[in-house]
Design an enzyme around this catalytic site. Sequence first.
Site, PDB file in Angstrom:
ATOM      1  N   SER A   1      35.807  47.710  42.184  1.00  0.00           N
ATOM      2  CA  SER A   1      35.907  48.224  43.561  1.00  0.00           C
ATOM      3  C   SER A   1      35.570  47.164  44.607  1.00  0.00           C
ATOM      4  O   SER A   1      34.956  47.463  45.630  1.00  0.00           O
ATOM      5  CB  SER A   1      35.026  49.469  43.733  1.00  0.00           C
ATOM      6  OG  SER A   1      35.458  50.492  42.864  1.00  0.00           O
TER       7      SER A   1
ATOM      8  N   HIS B   1      39.276  43.344  28.948  1.00  0.00           N
ATOM      9  CA  HIS B   1      39.087  44.286  30.064  1.00  0.00           C
ATOM     10  C   HIS B   1      38.547  45.600  29.506  1.00  0.00           C
ATOM     11  O   HIS B   1      38.917  46.027  28.421  1.00  0.00           O
ATOM     12  CB  HIS B   1      40.423  44.504  30.792  1.00  0.00           C
ATOM     13  CG  HIS B   1      40.234  45.245  32.084  1.00  0.00           C
ATOM     14  ND1 HIS B   1      40.098  46.612  32.124  1.00  0.00           N
ATOM     15  CD2 HIS B   1      40.112  44.806  33.358  1.00  0.00           C
ATOM     16  CE1 HIS B   1      39.907  46.972  33.391  1.00  0.00           C
ATOM     17  NE2 HIS B   1      39.911  45.897  34.157  1.00  0.00           N
TER      18      HIS B   1
ATOM     19  N   ASN C   1      44.423  42.021  39.372  1.00  0.00           N
ATOM     20  CA  ASN C   1      44.843  42.713  38.148  1.00  0.00           C
ATOM     21  C   ASN C   1      45.645  43.945  38.567  1.00  0.00           C
ATOM     22  O   ASN C   1      45.077  44.939  38.999  1.00  0.00           O
ATOM     23  CB  ASN C   1      43.582  43.114  37.359  1.00  0.00           C
ATOM     24  CG  ASN C   1      43.902  43.948  36.134  1.00  0.00           C
ATOM     25  OD1 ASN C   1      45.065  44.087  35.747  1.00  0.00           O
ATOM     26  ND2 ASN C   1      42.867  44.501  35.517  1.00  0.00           N
ATOM     27  N   TRP C   2      46.955  43.842  38.428  1.00  0.00           N
ATOM     28  CA  TRP C   2      47.819  44.930  38.908  1.00  0.00           C
ATOM     29  C   TRP C   2      47.798  46.137  37.973  1.00  0.00           C
ATOM     30  O   TRP C   2      48.294  47.195  38.315  1.00  0.00           O
ATOM     31  CB  TRP C   2      49.254  44.444  39.052  1.00  0.00           C
ATOM     32  CG  TRP C   2      49.468  43.388  40.106  1.00  0.00           C
ATOM     33  CD1 TRP C   2      48.507  42.705  40.811  1.00  0.00           C
ATOM     34  CD2 TRP C   2      50.730  42.892  40.585  1.00  0.00           C
ATOM     35  NE1 TRP C   2      49.097  41.821  41.686  1.00  0.00           N
ATOM     36  CE2 TRP C   2      50.465  41.914  41.568  1.00  0.00           C
ATOM     37  CE3 TRP C   2      52.059  43.171  40.267  1.00  0.00           C
ATOM     38  CZ2 TRP C   2      51.477  41.226  42.235  1.00  0.00           C
ATOM     39  CZ3 TRP C   2      53.077  42.495  40.929  1.00  0.00           C
ATOM     40  CH2 TRP C   2      52.788  41.534  41.901  1.00  0.00           C
ATOM     41  N   LYS C   3      47.272  45.951  36.755  1.00  0.00           N
ATOM     42  CA  LYS C   3      47.257  47.020  35.731  1.00  0.00           C
ATOM     43  C   LYS C   3      48.681  47.568  35.545  1.00  0.00           C
ATOM     44  O   LYS C   3      49.635  46.820  35.709  1.00  0.00           O
ATOM     45  CB  LYS C   3      46.244  48.103  36.114  1.00  0.00           C
ATOM     46  CG  LYS C   3      44.865  47.502  36.417  1.00  0.00           C
ATOM     47  CD  LYS C   3      43.775  48.515  36.506  1.00  0.00           C
ATOM     48  CE  LYS C   3      42.467  47.794  36.814  1.00  0.00           C
ATOM     49  NZ  LYS C   3      41.330  48.693  36.885  1.00  0.00           N
TER      50      LYS C   3
ATOM     51  N   GLU D   1      32.432  42.874  35.092  1.00  0.00           N
ATOM     52  CA  GLU D   1      32.933  44.103  35.701  1.00  0.00           C
ATOM     53  C   GLU D   1      32.142  45.298  35.173  1.00  0.00           C
ATOM     54  O   GLU D   1      32.418  45.787  34.071  1.00  0.00           O
ATOM     55  CB  GLU D   1      34.408  44.299  35.343  1.00  0.00           C
ATOM     56  CG  GLU D   1      35.310  43.188  35.825  1.00  0.00           C
ATOM     57  CD  GLU D   1      36.762  43.652  35.969  1.00  0.00           C
ATOM     58  OE1 GLU D   1      37.289  43.549  37.068  1.00  0.00           O
ATOM     59  OE2 GLU D   1      37.328  44.143  34.984  1.00  0.00           O
TER      60      GLU D   1
ATOM     61  N   GLY E   1      41.280  44.965  41.303  1.00  0.00           N
ATOM     62  CA  GLY E   1      42.274  45.931  40.816  1.00  0.00           C
ATOM     63  C   GLY E   1      43.012  46.547  41.991  1.00  0.00           C
ATOM     64  O   GLY E   1      43.951  45.967  42.539  1.00  0.00           O
ATOM     65  N   GLY E   2      42.554  47.729  42.411  1.00  0.00           N
ATOM     66  CA  GLY E   2      43.234  48.503  43.461  1.00  0.00           C
ATOM     67  C   GLY E   2      43.645  47.690  44.682  1.00  0.00           C
ATOM     68  O   GLY E   2      44.798  47.763  45.134  1.00  0.00           O
TER      69      GLY E   2
HETATM   70  P1  PGA Z   1      39.172  47.890  40.781  1.00  0.00           P
HETATM   71  O1  PGA Z   1      39.538  47.259  39.344  1.00  0.00           O
HETATM   72  O2  PGA Z   1      39.105  46.748  41.761  1.00  0.00           O
HETATM   73  O3  PGA Z   1      40.313  48.846  41.072  1.00  0.00           O
HETATM   74  O4  PGA Z   1      37.864  48.586  40.627  1.00  0.00           O
HETATM   75  C1  PGA Z   1      38.992  46.032  38.914  1.00  0.00           C
HETATM   76  C2  PGA Z   1      39.481  45.727  37.513  1.00  0.00           C
HETATM   77  O5  PGA Z   1      39.572  46.636  36.685  1.00  0.00           O
HETATM   78  O6  PGA Z   1      39.756  44.556  37.179  1.00  0.00           O
END
Ligand code: PGA
Length: 257
Positions: free
Chosen positions: A212, A95, A8-10, A167, A233-234
């Site tokens: 995370s 999300h 998920n690149w956001k 999540e 995400g990150g």
């Molecule tokens: P994160 O995000 O890996 O940066 O914690 C996960 C997400 O929101 O899907």
Amino acid sequence: MRTIVAGNWKMNTDRASAAALVDALVKESVRFGAQAEVIIAPPFPFLAMAVEKCQGTPIRVAAQNCHQSEKGAHTGEVSAAMLKSIGVQACIVGHSERRHYFGEGDALIGEKVAALLAQGLTPLFCCGEQKEERESGRHFEVVTGQMKGALGPFSNAELERIIIAYEPVWAIGTGLTATKEQAQEMHAHIRALLHTHGASVAERVPILYGGSCNPTNAEDLFAQADVSGGLIGGASLVAEQFLELVRIASNVSSSRQ
Ligand code: PGA
């Protein structure tokens, strides 16, 4: 079941960095093997480019959101039909950032799931409790409410086309990860909820962990009995890290056979 790694690149990247990231993944995709399934969710403006670059590779492209209607006077919105028309195959819904910053509730999320299913797209449905909800011992109740609130009306055949991502909100982007035990017990809970719709729903619906998740903690998490992979995400913004997660997922899947 194959292990799924979804990125998920956001609201990150620009045209050049999005292209470079997709290129780096495509270049390595011959090595993915049959054991891991890879999904990437770039921002809307880069979806068409990502679809084009991923053609003929095992990488599936997802959107991060969609509108619940097929078309009409909804300035600024994007429909599931539009996503389908450019070759997008899946879409994240529910999300926690959409729930909390855009006020999206379970009923609306359910409508988005229906819109995606109607177009033959895979909904990647997210659920998870906030920090205070876990601290007060209400995490199972909260996730049950989110599942029933959004997914209650669907038939078994429809449910089998959904991917779920658990999540915990306190773990998203914070560097705090659920322990493998915390992840497994919630995933088992979600699996049991799916079981109320029948054994085949419980067996077929993948339940990803998100929050995370990175190459350091992924192996422990992915190896849990009811964890079917990760929503990242990150770490999905750095090609080497994401590719390492795909490698870990592949190994975990192979050792399960
Ligand atoms: P994160 O995000 O890996 O940066 O914690 C996960 C997400 O929101 O899907």
